[in-house]
Design an enzyme around this catalytic site. Structure first.
Site, short mmCIF file in Angstrom:
data_model
loop_
_atom_site.label_atom_id
_atom_site.label_comp_id
_atom_site.label_asym_id
_atom_site.label_seq_id
_atom_site.Cartn_x
_atom_site.Cartn_y
_atom_site.Cartn_z
N ARG A 46 0.85 -1.21 0.00
CA ARG A 46 0.00 0.00 0.00
C ARG A 46 0.88 1.25 0.00
O ARG A 46 0.54 2.27 -0.58
CB ARG A 46 -0.97 0.00 1.19
CG ARG A 46 -1.76 1.30 1.32
CD ARG A 46 -3.11 1.18 2.05
NE ARG A 46 -3.10 0.28 3.18
CZ ARG A 46 -2.53 0.54 4.37
NH1 ARG A 46 -1.92 1.70 4.57
NH2 ARG A 46 -2.58 -0.35 5.33
N TYR A 98 -16.12 18.32 -14.78
CA TYR A 98 -16.47 16.91 -14.78
C TYR A 98 -17.56 16.64 -13.73
O TYR A 98 -17.41 17.02 -12.56
CB TYR A 98 -15.22 16.08 -14.49
CG TYR A 98 -15.48 14.61 -14.40
CD1 TYR A 98 -15.88 13.90 -15.53
CD2 TYR A 98 -15.34 13.92 -13.21
CE1 TYR A 98 -16.14 12.53 -15.46
CE2 TYR A 98 -15.59 12.56 -13.13
CZ TYR A 98 -15.99 11.87 -14.26
OH TYR A 98 -16.25 10.54 -14.18
N ASP A 170 -7.12 20.03 -13.20
CA ASP A 170 -7.49 18.74 -13.79
C ASP A 170 -7.11 18.82 -15.27
O ASP A 170 -7.78 19.50 -16.05
CB ASP A 170 -8.99 18.49 -13.59
CG ASP A 170 -9.46 17.16 -14.19
OD1 ASP A 170 -8.74 16.60 -15.05
OD2 ASP A 170 -10.55 16.70 -13.82
N LYS A 195 -8.14 8.04 -19.13
CA LYS A 195 -8.41 8.65 -20.43
C LYS A 195 -7.16 8.61 -21.31
O LYS A 195 -6.71 7.55 -21.65
CB LYS A 195 -8.96 10.07 -20.21
CG LYS A 195 -9.98 10.17 -19.06
CD LYS A 195 -11.29 9.43 -19.33
CE LYS A 195 -12.17 9.27 -18.11
NZ LYS A 195 -12.49 10.50 -17.38
#
Ligand SMILES: *Cc1c(COP(=O)(O)O)cnc(C)c1O
Length: 379
Positions: A46, A98, A170, A195
Site C-alpha cells: 500500500r 467533470y 485537472d 483517459k
C-alpha cells in the site's frame, strides 16, 4: 529531454534483478526484510510498489514535475487533494467541470464542512470575488468538459499565488502532450489516467503530479493512509499507455481538426464547440497555453429536439455510444443523460449544457471513416 523521448524512457530502468526492459508487474503485497527495519525501500505494497514507483516517476517527468502519485482512479486522486483541507476551508471550483468532481464536492465533502463556490473561470478575475481568508484551494479544468471552455492557467495561478492558495488543475482533457499546468504556475496537476494517459480504454487510474516536496509528503501521507492505491497491473497498463501518448495525441489532434471542420460545414449542425476555431471565445488563451487542440468536441443540431439527438446518438457504427474519452477508439456521448447526469438539470442548463448537446471523443481511426459515420448518422 524532449517529450517523445521522455514518454518512452522516463522513470523506467531495466529491471535490476533480470534486466527485463519493461518494468515487471510486481504482484506482491509485502517484501522480505533482512532484519527488522532493514529493507530495500519497500515494506508493504500500500505504501510502495516498484511498478507504481516507475509509473509515478514517468508521470512526474512528462508533466515537468518532480513528484508523481498514483491512485486507483481519477476521482481517488481528486479525493486525496480535498483531504488536504479541514472543516471551514473553502474551495473555488469551475462551474463547468467533470460531473463526478461536482458530485464528490457537493455530495461528499460539503457535509464535512468544506464550502465550494462554483465560478465561471473564463474570466480569471471572477475568482477574486470569492476569495477570503478561508480559501485554501482553487480547482480548475481547462478545456472544460463538455463545453470546451478555456480558462487562463497562468492568470489564475497568479491569483492563487498572491493569495497563498493551492491551485490544482485537472489536466485530463488536454493530456501532458498538449498542456503542462505546472510550467504555468499550478501547484498540482491531476489526471484521470483512465483517459488519454492509459489511452486504450482498459484501465481505471488517477494521478497527481507536483513540484513541492512538503505538499508531496502531505499527499503521500493521504495516499498511504486512505489507501486508494492502484494495483501493479493497472500501473503497468498506464506505463505502457504513455509510451505511445505522443503518437496517439498527434493523430487525435489531426482527426479532431478534420471532424470539427466537417461538422461546422454540415447544414444540419447548429454549433460546434472546439477550441481550434479562431472564433472560439477561448481560442487565443488555448493557443497560448496548449500545443494543439485535441480530439474532444461537442455539437448541437439545428433540429434541437431530444428525439433528434437520441436518433443521431443511436445511429453511429464506428463511434461507440459510451461514457469516457481519450481512448484509441472514437466515442459518442450524451452528457445530459450520461457523464453529466449527476449535475442537476437547472444547474446544467444555466451553464449552457443543453439536453441535446452531443460530445465526441475522436479516436485515432481513419478520419474518412469517422466522417462518413457521422454523416450517415446525422442524415
Ligand atoms: C474521467 C474524468 C475524471 C474522473 O476520473 P476516473 O478515472 O473516472 O475516476 C475526472 N476529471 C475528468 C475531466 C474526467 O474526464
Amino acid at each position: 529531454m524532449k517529450f517523445a523521448t521522455k514518454v518512452i524512457h522516463a522513470g523506467t530502468e531495466p529491471d535490476p534483478s533480470t534486466g527485463a526492459i519493461m518494468t515487471p508487474i510486481y504482484q506482491t503485497s509485502t517484501y522480505v526484510q533482512a532484519a527488522p527495519g532493514k529493507h530495500k525501500g519497500y515494506e508493504y505494497a500500500r505504501s510502495q510498489n516498484p511498478t507504481r514507483k516507475a509509473l509515478e516517476d514517468a508521470l512526474a517527468a512528462i508533466e515537468n514535475g518532480k513528484f508523481g502519485l498514483c491512485f486507483s482512479s481519477g476521482v481517488a486522486a481528486t479525493d486525496a487533494v480535498i483531504k488536504l483541507l479541514a472543516p471551514g476551508d473553502e474551495v473555488i471550483a469551475g462551474n463547468d467541470m467533470y460531473g463526478g468532481t461536482y458530485r464528490m464536492f457537493s455530495k461528499i465533502f460539503e457535509k464535512f464542512g468544506i464550502r465550494f463556490h462554483y465560478v465561471n473561470m473564463q474570466e480569471a478575475e471572477n475568482i477574486n470575488n470569492y476569495i477570503n481568508s478561508n480559501t485554501k484551494l482553487i480547482w480548475m479544468e481547462t478545456p472544460t468538459n463538455p463545453l470546451m471552455n478555456i480558462a487562463d492557467i497562468e492568470a489564475i495561478a497568479k491569483i492563487a499565488k498572491s493569495n497563498n492558495i493551492i491551485l490544482c488543475v485537472d489536466n485530463t482533457f488536454a493530456s501532458p502532450y498538449l498542456q503542462n499546468p505546472l510550467d504555468l504556475g499550478a501547484d498540482i496537476v491531476m489526471h484521470s489516467a483512465t483517459k488519454y494517459l492509459g489511452g486504450h480504454s482498459d484501465v481505471i487510474h488517477g494521478c497527481l503530479m507536483l513540484n513541492d516536496a512538503d505538499l508531496r509528503e502531505r499527499l503521500y501521507f493521504i495516499q498511504k493512509s486512505c489507501g486508494a492505491v492502484p494495483g501493479p497491473q493497472d500501473c503497468f497498463l498506464v506505463l505502457r499507455g504513455i509510451k505511445t501518448l505522443h503518437v496517439r495525441m498527434q493523430r487525435h489532434c489531426e482527426n479532431g481538426a478534420k471532424i470539427a471542420h466537417f461538422l461546422r460545414n454540415h447544414p444540419k449542425v447548429e454549433k460546434v464547440y472546439w477550441n481550434g476555431f479562431e472564433d472560439h471565445p477561448g481560442y487565443h488563451i488555448a493557443k497560448k497555453q496548449m500545443r494543439d487542440f485535441g480530439g474532444m468536441m461537442s455539437f448541437t443540431l439545428k433540429d434541437g429536439s431530444v428525439d433528434n439527438a437520441t436518433r443521431v446518438l443511436s445511429s453511429t457504427h464506428v463511434f461507440a455510444l459510451a461514457e469516457s474519452l481519450g481512448g484509441i477508439e472514437s466515442l459518442i456521448n450524451h452528457p445530459a443523460s450520461m457523464t453529466h447526469a449527476s449535475i442537476p438539470r437547472e444547474e446544467r442548463i444555466k451553464n449552457g449544457l443543453s439536453d441535446t448537446l452531443i460530445r465526441l471523443s475522436v479516436g485515432i481511426e481513419d478520419a474518412d471513416d469517422l466522417i462518413e459515420d457521422l454523416n450517415q448518422a446525422i442524415g
